[in-house]
Design an enzyme around this catalytic site. Structure first.
Site, PDB file in Angstrom:
ATOM      1  N   CYS A 137       8.187   6.725  -2.138  1.00  0.00           N
ATOM      2  CA  CYS A 137       7.206   7.651  -3.330  1.00  0.00           C
ATOM      3  C   CYS A 137       5.981   7.612  -2.649  1.00  0.00           C
ATOM      4  CB  CYS A 137       7.845   7.047  -4.392  1.00  0.00           C
ATOM      5  SG  CYS A 137       6.552   7.804  -5.649  1.00  0.00           S
ATOM      6  N   CYS A 140       3.297   7.111  -5.244  1.00  0.00           N
ATOM      7  CA  CYS A 140       3.212   6.074  -5.951  1.00  0.00           C
ATOM      8  C   CYS A 140       2.437   5.122  -4.769  1.00  0.00           C
ATOM      9  CB  CYS A 140       4.582   5.312  -6.326  1.00  0.00           C
ATOM     10  SG  CYS A 140       5.783   6.463  -6.857  1.00  0.00           S
ATOM     11  N   ASP A 141       2.777   5.159  -3.673  1.00  0.00           N
ATOM     12  CA  ASP A 141       2.428   4.057  -2.607  1.00  0.00           C
ATOM     13  C   ASP A 141       1.484   4.598  -1.511  1.00  0.00           C
ATOM     14  OD1 ASP A 141       4.108   2.258  -4.100  1.00  0.00           O
ATOM     15  OD2 ASP A 141       5.650   2.799  -2.946  1.00  0.00           O
TER      16      ASP A 141
END
Ligand code: NAP
Length: 313
Positions: A137, A140-141
Site C-alpha cells: 500500500c 499507507c507506507d
C-alpha cells in the site's frame, strides 16, 4: 450450544476497521453484536507497522495497537468477539445462519466486513520483510521511503498508480513487470512513461527480496523470463501491486457479487440483495481501501442494520 445461545440480533463477520466500527455502533445501539473475527483478527492493519493517516493520532499509531483499541472500544459497549472463521452461510431461512469452524450462529441481521487481501507472490522473503521495507500500500507506507529507490511489482493500474504516487517520496521508482506490455489503462501508461522518475524492467519476475528485518530491504533478485538471466537490483523498498482479492469465497452463490467477487451494495447504503444482510469496508470497495473509509462504511452498515431491525418490529 443451545438454540437461544447462538441467536444474535446482529452478527458481524470480520474484525478490521469496518467490522469493529460496525460493532461499536451496533453495541452502542444496544444490539449486543457478535463479531466473528476471522483468521486475521484486526484485519490488514495488523500486518502493517506505523499508521500515520488515521485521523486522531498526530504521532501515528502501530496498526496492531489501533486495532486492539478498536476491539476494546467495541467490547466496552457490549460487543462479543470470537476468534472464529466463517466457513459457510445460509440465507434461505428467515434468520441468517452462519457456520464457523466451531459452531452455528443465527442472526436477525448480518454485516459482512470480511475485507480483501492484497495478493502476494508467495515468497518467503516477501512474508518476512512485509512491513520492513516491503508493502502492498503506497498510500499507507510511501511516506517512509523519502529519498529512497524503490521497486514496484505489477503491470496494472494499481502498479502504475503506486509508482507515480511513490515518486513524491522516492528518488526513483522502477516498475518490474512479468511481460513486455502493461495491463494498465492507456492514460496511466502515458503518465508513467512520461515520468522522469519512473523506469521499467520488462519480462522479469521477482525471485527474492534481499535484506533483513534489522537492515530492511537492500535489493531484489530478478529473473528475466525470456533469457533466464538472474540479476541483483539494488533498492530500499518493494511495493507489491499485483491486485487485491475480496474475502468472499464463502459467500459465492449466496449474495450478489461483481465479476471480481466484491459484494454489491446498494450505494449509498450498505444493503445487499439479501434482506437483513449488509456489507461494508473493503469487501465492497476495490477503489479506496483505506482504514478510515472502511471505518466510515462500518458505521453506515451498523446504522442500516439498526434501522432495518427497527422496521421489522
Ligand atoms: P490487475 O489489473 O489485475 O493487474 C495486476 C497486475 O499484476 C497485472 O499486470 C499482472 O500481470 C500482475 N501480476 C498478477 N499476478 C502476478 C504475479 N504472480 N507475478 C507478477 N505479476 C503479477 O490489478 P490492479 O492493477 O490492482 O487493478 C485492479 C482493478 O482496479 C483494475 O480494473 C484497474 O483498472 C482498477 N484500478 C484503477 C485505477 C485507476 O483508474 N486509477 C487504479 C488502481 C486500480 P499480467 O498483466 O501479466 O497479468
Amino acid at each position: 450450544m443451545s438454540e437461544t445461545d447462538n441467536r444474535h440480533r446482529v452478527i458481524i463477520l470480520g474484525s478490521g476497521p469496518a467490522g469493529l466500527t460496525a460493532a461499536l455502533y451496533a453495541a452502542r445501539a444496544n444490539l449486543a453484536p457478535l463479531v466473528l473475527e476471522g483468521n486475521q483478527p484486526g484485519g490488514q492493519l495488523t500486518i502493517t507497522t506505523d499508521v500515520e493517516n488515521y485521523p486522531g493520532f498526530p504521532d501515528g499509531i502501530l496498526g496492531p495497537a489501533l486495532m486492539d483499541s478498536m476491539r476494546e472500544q467495541a467490547k466496552r459497549f457490549g460487543a462479543k468477539v470470537r476468534f472464529e472463521q466463517v466457513t459457510s452461510v445460509d440465507f434461505s431461512k428467515p434468520l441468517r445462519v452462519v457456520q464457523t469452524d466451531e459452531g452455528t450462529y443465527r442472526g436477525d441481521a448480518l454485516i459482512v466486513a470480511t475485507g480483501a487481501s492484497a495478493m502476494s507472490l508467495g515468497l518467503e522473503s516477501e512474508k518476512q520483510l512485509m512491513g520492513y521495507g516491503v508493502s502492498t500500500c503506497a498510500t499507507c507506507d510511501g511516506f517512509f521511503f523519502k529519498g529512497k529507490e524503490l521497486v514496484v511489482i505489477g503491470g496494472g493500474d494499481s502498479a502504475l498508480e503506486e509508482a507515480i504516487y511513490l515518486t513524491k517520496f522516492a528518488t526513483k521508482v522502477t516498475v518490474v513487470h512479468r511481460r513486455d506490455a502493461l495491463r494498465a489503462s492507456k492514460i496511466m501508461q502515458d503518465r508513467a512513461f512520461a515520468h522522469e522518475q519512473v523506469e521499467f524492467i520488462w519480462d522479469s519476475t521477482l525471485r527474492e527480496i534481499l535484506g533483513s528485518r534489522e537492515e530492511k530491504v537492500r535489493g531484489v533478485v530478478l529473473e528475466n523470463v525470456k533469457t533466464g538471466e538472474v540479476t541483483e537490483f539494488p533498492c530500499q523498498g518493494v511495493f507489491i501491486a499485483i491486485g487485491h482479492k475480496p474475502n468472499t469465497g464463502f459467500l459465492k452463490g449466496h449474495i450478489d457479487m461483481d465479476a471480481k467477487g466484491y459484494v454489491v451494495a446498494e450505494e449509498p447504503t450498505t444493503r445487499t440483495n439479501i434482506e437483513g444482510v449488509f456489507a461494508c469496508g473493503d469487501v465492497i470497495d476495490s477503489s479506496y481501501r483505506q482504514a478510515v473509509t472502511a471505518a466510515g462504511s462500518g458505521c453506515k452498515a451498523a446504522m442500516d442494520a439498526e434501522r432495518w431491525l427497527e422496521a421489522q418490529n
